[in-house]
Design an enzyme around this catalytic site. Structure first.
Site, PDB file in Angstrom:
ATOM      1  N   ASP A  63      67.445   5.491  -5.448  1.00 15.26           N
ATOM      2  CA  ASP A  63      68.225   6.737  -5.371  1.00 15.26           C
ATOM      3  C   ASP A  63      68.646   7.097  -3.964  1.00 15.26           C
ATOM      4  OD1 ASP A  63      65.357   7.422  -4.873  1.00 15.26           O
ATOM      5  OD2 ASP A  63      66.161   9.447  -4.661  1.00 15.26           O
ATOM      6  N   ASP A  66      64.253   5.554  -0.413  1.00 19.60           N
ATOM      7  CA  ASP A  66      62.992   5.007  -0.910  1.00 19.60           C
ATOM      8  C   ASP A  66      63.273   3.873  -1.884  1.00 19.60           C
ATOM      9  OD1 ASP A  66      63.931   6.280  -3.159  1.00 19.60           O
ATOM     10  OD2 ASP A  66      62.637   8.020  -2.948  1.00 19.60           O
ATOM     11  N   TYR A 214      62.343  14.871  -8.529  1.00 19.88           N
ATOM     12  CA  TYR A 214      63.546  15.223  -9.297  1.00 19.88           C
ATOM     13  C   TYR A 214      63.166  16.077 -10.499  1.00 19.88           C
ATOM     14  CZ  TYR A 214      66.248  12.236  -6.267  1.00 19.88           C
ATOM     15  OH  TYR A 214      66.860  11.709  -5.167  1.00 19.88           O
ATOM     16  N   GLU A 453      68.747  11.527   5.263  1.00 23.52           N
ATOM     17  CA  GLU A 453      68.615  10.579   4.152  1.00 23.52           C
ATOM     18  C   GLU A 453      69.893  10.523   3.326  1.00 23.52           C
ATOM     19  OE1 GLU A 453      65.273   9.259   0.863  1.00 23.52           O
ATOM     20  OE2 GLU A 453      65.286  11.345   1.519  1.00 23.52           O
TER      21      GLU A 453
END
Length: 472
Positions: A63, A66, A214, A453
């Site tokens: 995603d 990571d 999430y 990120e």
């Protein structure tokens, strides 16, 4: 208003940015990479996902920075890539093929994740083990645990979003591969039926693994409507249209009318349905009214604006990865401008009259800000322009490639690379980071993941925006 400042800067190379925004997805690929892989510093990874339980769950996307596959935001990213192609594919020229490959990398995986009736896989990879290590995906030795929702442990939001992704993608492939398109659509119908029949949130079923990463904060009603709206667009079946009409009341009391991101679909539903009905029918309520309210909540000059803007003109909402809001909300403005233009209609935000051209102008201002028309004169897309983020929060990008360093880098072996001040050795071209803060400042720090990120769902709506501005 600061928005005006952004418009006067020299225009950007939207075509170059488009190419890179799609290329980014090759850097996020999980599984066995194809011979056509252009981002060659990435290699095969996680090619035994699901094997421990006898299910092939190889493929899909990581995603963000990571190495976990979170299927809820992944599905939203595929839905938005598909919507980008459906709206603006004709402006993508040679990049269209790559955009479709990016979509199919996701849909092939979702066909696997929904292959067992009564189960939908929601995630692969132990998030705690993964987030506590700094490893290349190619070296991963943290648990690759698969997590699924089922009839007894439902997850309507993740299942319905996967249904939306499959339905939207089926329309992308219909002109070129009717058999694959039909397969996607058949699975979308099946997964939507599962999501609707066995209602519940995956927070309750898988909460300790999906939260806080999430967590679904807005409930699953919006995903059920979103999935039904996409299935109606893909099938024209009255069942899905009636489903949307009879269930929209479940959202009407919500305060999320101006929200649109991986978790919250309210504004997207209203724009999508408004476009489908073209405001010519008795069914335009509440969709058109609420889509207009969404516009008024975003425009900086509107008396009912609910978002903030930085001094340099960037749309800001609370929470992390702010550029996800700038790209997703701008995409909706651009898409909604089209039926407005067709109907020769304006929007009234209090005493302010808003033309379709103003929606396009605001969307362009956000794209231009991301590409460098900002107080730092800095692009927030890696590899675009002369000045861009060099220390992004991304494991694969920040650690030496397998081709440069063949030995294993174990779970703590990457710590020195994480804390280094050196630029990342591998260019994750096209990656758009979380972005600057409300004062337009950006630290370019690997540790500052809220701002540094990249994610798949920041880029997905940007692909459509860049395609449009490339040709307009």
């Amino acid at each position: 208003m600061a928005m005006g400042l952004v418009a006067r800067v020299a225009s950007h190379d939207y075509g170059d940015a488009l190419t890179k925004s799609i290329l980014f997805y090759e850097g996020q690929r999980s599984g066995k990479l194809p011979p056509s892989q252009r981002m060659t510093w990435r290699k095969d990874s996680a090619f035994r996902d699901g094997f421990e339980i006898g299910v092939d769950l190889v493929g899909g996307y990581y995603d963000a920075g990571d190495n976990v596959k979170f299927n809820f935001p992944m599905a939203f990213s595929i839905t938005m890539l598909a919507w980008s192609v459906l709206e603006f594919g004709q402006s993508m020229s040679s990049d269209l093929q790559h955009a479709m490959e990016a979509i199919q990398w996701g849909t092939d995986y979702f066909l696997k994740a929904t292959s067992i009736p009564g189960f939908v896989f929601a995630q692969v990879g132990d998030p705690y083990g993964d987030h506590n290590s700094w490893e290349r995906p190619e070296d991963m030795d943290t648990p690759r645990t698969p997590y699924a929702v089922s009839k007894q442990f439902p997850g309507s939001e993740v299942s319905a979003e996967i249904a939306a992704a499959l339905a939207a993608s089926s329309m992308v492939f219909r002109p070129i591969n009717r058999a694959y398109s039909a397969r996607l659509l058949k699975r979308a119908r099946m997964v939507f039926e599962f999501a609707d029949k066995y209602r519940g949130s995956y927070n309750d079923s898988l909460g300790q693994w999906v939260c806080p990463f999430y967590c679904d904060y807005s409930g699953y009603q919006d995903e059920l409507l979103w999935g039904a709206a996409w299935l109606f667009r893909a099938t024209k079946a009255p069942y899905y249209w009636n489903y949307v009409l009879s269930n929209i009341k479940n959202l009407e009391k919500s305060s999320s009318i101006a929200e649109f991101r991986w978790d919250t679909k309210h504004a997207g539903i209203n724009v999508l349905v408004s476009k489908l009905i073209q405001s010519q029918t008795p069914y335009s309520e509440p969709f058109v009214t609420d889509a207009d309210k969404f516009v008024c909540s975003v425009l900086p000059e509107s008396p009912t604006v609910t978002v903030s803007y930085s001094p340099g003109g960037l749309l800001i909402k609370p929470g992390g990865s702010n550029l996800q809001h700038a790209t997703a909300l701008s995409f909706l403005l651009l898409v909604y401008s089209r039926p407005l233009s067709k109907a020769n209609r304006v929007i009234h935000c209090g005493n302010i009259v808003v033309s379709p051209a103003r929606l396009i102008q605001v969307a362009r201002s956000q794209v231009d800000y991301i590409l460098g028309s900002n107080p730092l004169n800095m692009s927030y897309m890696v590899g675009y322009g002369n000045k861009f983020p060099k220390r992004i929060h991304h494991r694969g990008s920040s650690l030496p490639s397998i081709t440069q360093h063949r030995q294993l880098i174990d779970c703590r072996g990457g710590d020195t690379y994480f804390s280094s001040d050196n630029p990342n050795p591998n260019l994750l071209a096209g990656a758009v980071v979380g972005g600057p803060d409300i004062k337009d400042s950006y630290a370019d720090s690997r540790a500052d993941f809220v701002h540094s990120e990249p994610t798949t769902y920041i880029n997905a709506p940007l692909v459509g925006l860049l395609a449009y501005f490339k040709s307009h």
